[in-house]
Design a protein around this motif. Structure first.
Motif, PDB file in Angstrom:
ATOM      1  N   GLU A 292       0.862  -1.182   0.000  1.00  0.00           N
ATOM      2  CA  GLU A 292       0.000   0.000   0.000  1.00  0.00           C
ATOM      3  C   GLU A 292       0.898   1.231   0.000  1.00  0.00           C
ATOM      4  OE1 GLU A 292      -3.111  -0.271   2.912  1.00  0.00           O
ATOM      5  OE2 GLU A 292      -3.190   1.890   3.244  1.00  0.00           O
ATOM      6  N   HIS A 293       0.442   2.332  -0.575  1.00  0.00           N
ATOM      7  CA  HIS A 293       1.276   3.539  -0.537  1.00  0.00           C
ATOM      8  C   HIS A 293       0.404   4.787  -0.431  1.00  0.00           C
ATOM      9  CE1 HIS A 293       1.166   5.278  -4.802  1.00  0.00           C
ATOM     10  NE2 HIS A 293       0.265   4.340  -4.793  1.00  0.00           N
ATOM     11  N   TYR A 294       1.048   5.920  -0.334  1.00  0.00           N
ATOM     12  CA  TYR A 294       0.388   7.209  -0.148  1.00  0.00           C
ATOM     13  C   TYR A 294       0.563   7.976  -1.461  1.00  0.00           C
ATOM     14  CZ  TYR A 294      -0.420  11.802   2.229  1.00  0.00           C
ATOM     15  OH  TYR A 294      -0.871  13.046   2.628  1.00  0.00           O
TER      16      TYR A 294
ATOM     17  N   TRP B 208       3.676   0.536   2.724  1.00  0.00           N
ATOM     18  CA  TRP B 208       3.416  -0.417   3.807  1.00  0.00           C
ATOM     19  C   TRP B 208       3.179  -1.788   3.220  1.00  0.00           C
ATOM     20  CZ3 TRP B 208       1.326   4.427   3.320  1.00  0.00           C
ATOM     21  CH2 TRP B 208       1.756   5.364   4.269  1.00  0.00           C
TER      22      TRP B 208
ATOM     23  N   TRP C  91       0.509  -7.022   8.973  1.00  0.00           N
ATOM     24  CA  TRP C  91       1.276  -5.872   8.504  1.00  0.00           C
ATOM     25  C   TRP C  91       2.717  -6.034   8.970  1.00  0.00           C
ATOM     26  CZ3 TRP C  91      -0.574  -2.595   5.002  1.00  0.00           C
ATOM     27  CH2 TRP C  91      -1.973  -2.582   4.822  1.00  0.00           C
TER      28      TRP C  91
ATOM     29  N   LEU D 239      -6.153  11.390   6.082  1.00  0.00           N
ATOM     30  CA  LEU D 239      -5.871  10.132   5.370  1.00  0.00           C
ATOM     31  C   LEU D 239      -5.255   9.140   6.342  1.00  0.00           C
ATOM     32  CD1 LEU D 239      -4.190  11.499   2.097  1.00  0.00           C
ATOM     33  CD2 LEU D 239      -6.561  10.727   2.370  1.00  0.00           C
ATOM     34  N   TYR D 240      -5.659   7.872   6.228  1.00  0.00           N
ATOM     35  CA  TYR D 240      -5.112   6.802   7.080  1.00  0.00           C
ATOM     36  C   TYR D 240      -4.579   5.691   6.200  1.00  0.00           C
ATOM     37  CZ  TYR D 240      -8.337   9.285  10.174  1.00  0.00           C
ATOM     38  OH  TYR D 240      -9.011  10.257  10.863  1.00  0.00           O
ATOM     39  N   PHE D 241      -3.476   5.067   6.639  1.00  0.00           N
ATOM     40  CA  PHE D 241      -2.896   3.976   5.842  1.00  0.00           C
ATOM     41  C   PHE D 241      -2.620   2.746   6.694  1.00  0.00           C
ATOM     42  CE2 PHE D 241      -1.789   7.852   3.496  1.00  0.00           C
ATOM     43  CZ  PHE D 241      -2.308   7.527   2.247  1.00  0.00           C
TER      44      PHE D 241
ATOM     45  N   ARG E  41      -5.632   2.605   8.962  1.00  0.00           N
ATOM     46  CA  ARG E  41      -6.808   2.624   8.089  1.00  0.00           C
ATOM     47  C   ARG E  41      -7.775   1.487   8.431  1.00  0.00           C
ATOM     48  NH1 ARG E  41      -7.573  -0.593   4.139  1.00  0.00           N
ATOM     49  NH2 ARG E  41      -5.372  -1.092   3.773  1.00  0.00           N
TER      50      ARG E  41
ATOM     51  N   PHE F 231      -0.297   7.282   9.969  1.00  0.00           N
ATOM     52  CA  PHE F 231       0.036   5.941   9.484  1.00  0.00           C
ATOM     53  C   PHE F 231       1.123   5.307  10.346  1.00  0.00           C
ATOM     54  CE2 PHE F 231       1.873   9.384   6.861  1.00  0.00           C
ATOM     55  CZ  PHE F 231       3.216   9.257   7.149  1.00  0.00           C
TER      56      PHE F 231
END
Lengths: 85, 145, 145, 85
Positions: free
Chosen positions: C47-49, C119, C130, D6-8, D12, D79
């Motif tokens: 996952e990324h931003y 992530w 995770w 924003l959440y990761f 999230r 995050f």
């Protein structure tokens, strides 16, 4: 003693051949004495082998110093410092 | 897994890199040397000592595998005539972790430069010169002792 | 020349490496990270931003180019679901001399590990976890300060 | 003040959404006070944001510490420590 000699790069060009088989006298027992003897063979040899500090050698494909023995060797190579990569 | 190749054909990065990858080792580092064309060189010719070259490269790979517990080491070196932009050498190291792969890759190219029997002749138009060995290469090789 | 790509498609090493090569710079170093399959992982999801990721990677490349006078820096990072053996990341650095290329390559992958918003979620059969950040990665990033 | 959040990753998942727009009170001026305020919004927020030491943040896409200001920010992301490469 019969030995195959190999030359590379500018050593090969100055001698005029990349390989020769020679019969060396009994008192030629090290790389250094081999070079001393080779310079007497032709002007090309003398010119190619003049500057000993710029010469490297391998005996039976293993890199060695000039004081290494060549007694019993099948193949001796003489060449400049390597520049690969 | 050690792979050492001396060839006159162009180096195929895709095939060599894929062969170096292993699913149980997460890191592949590589180094590629190219013929530089920015100092007037029109052709580079690589001469080598057949047999002794492969022996020397295999020994360097064995040392790297042992020292960094590598899963693999690859050296592909081109010989014969080349032009600017051509790949001269490709080194790849495969390991579980990046530190080992990166260090071993630097070791292999540094030691190859002074320890494998290759000689470069540069052509600039009609003039040919044998490349001189560099003190900086000897120093780089020495830092791994 | 800086190239930063975040993509869900597989990473094409041949194309990326060829793009990183330049005839007036003789050295290309690269690092490739693979999904490891030796600890039971069946799938890895990244996952990324979006936006922030590209910014962070571009800034790291700019730092590397300035610090080592690079001719080029490339980071291609994959996101989304992957399986063992897949390439997660490809970093390449191009320079006149190998020392600069190899060091800058190590810098980029070390700093990317702690400085870019990605992530990892590992899947082992039905169980998903995770991945935890590692102290060793923080230490590796820190040595470049 | 209106902010996009924003959440990761597991933040999230625990909150149950990757993005929300909130109207924050005037005394919420830093990342730390934003988190203090967010935990009061739902059990999911409280659970996700419980362990502050495991949270990282970015204000308008720039990584910051928890004492960084969020005044005037358009976008704040929260995050876990990153694990790319």
């Amino acid at each position: 003693m019969r030995i195959d000699l190999l030359y590379f790069a500018w050593v090969r060009e100055a001698i005029g051949t990349g390989a020769e088989t020679v019969e060396v006298p009994d008192d030629v027992t090290t790389v250094a004495t081999l070079i001393d003897w080779l310079v007497t063979r032709s002007d090309g040899h003398a010119s190619a082998l003049r500057d000993r500090a710029r010469l490297r050698a391998a005996v039976d494909q293993v890199f060695v110093d000039h004081d290494a023995s060549i007694v019993g060797a099948r193949e001796v190579a003489i060449f400049p410092p390597v520049t690969g990569g | 897994m050690i792979r050492v190749v001396v060839q006159s054909e162009p180096i195929d990065i895709a095939a060599e890199h894929a062969a170096a990858e292993q699913a149980d080792a997460g890191a592949v580092a590589s180094f590629t040397g190219l013929v530089r064309g920015d100092d007037g060189v029109t052709e580079l010719a690589l001469e080598h000592y057949p047999g002794a070259t492969e022996r020397a490269l295999t020994k360097l790979c064995e040392q790297a595998v042992a020292r960094w517990s590598l899963a693999g080491a690859t050296v592909v070196h081109r010989v014969g005539p080349m032009v600017p932009g051509d790949r001269v050498v490709f080194v790849a190291t495969t390991a579980r972790h990046r530190g080992a792969a990166l260090e071993a890759c630097a070791f292999l190219i540094d030691r190859l430069k002074t320890g494998a029997p290759f000689w470069k002749r540069e052509q600039r138009g009609a003039a040919a010169t044998w490349v001189e060995a560099r003190d900086s290469d000897a120093a780089a090789a020495e830092r791994w002792r």
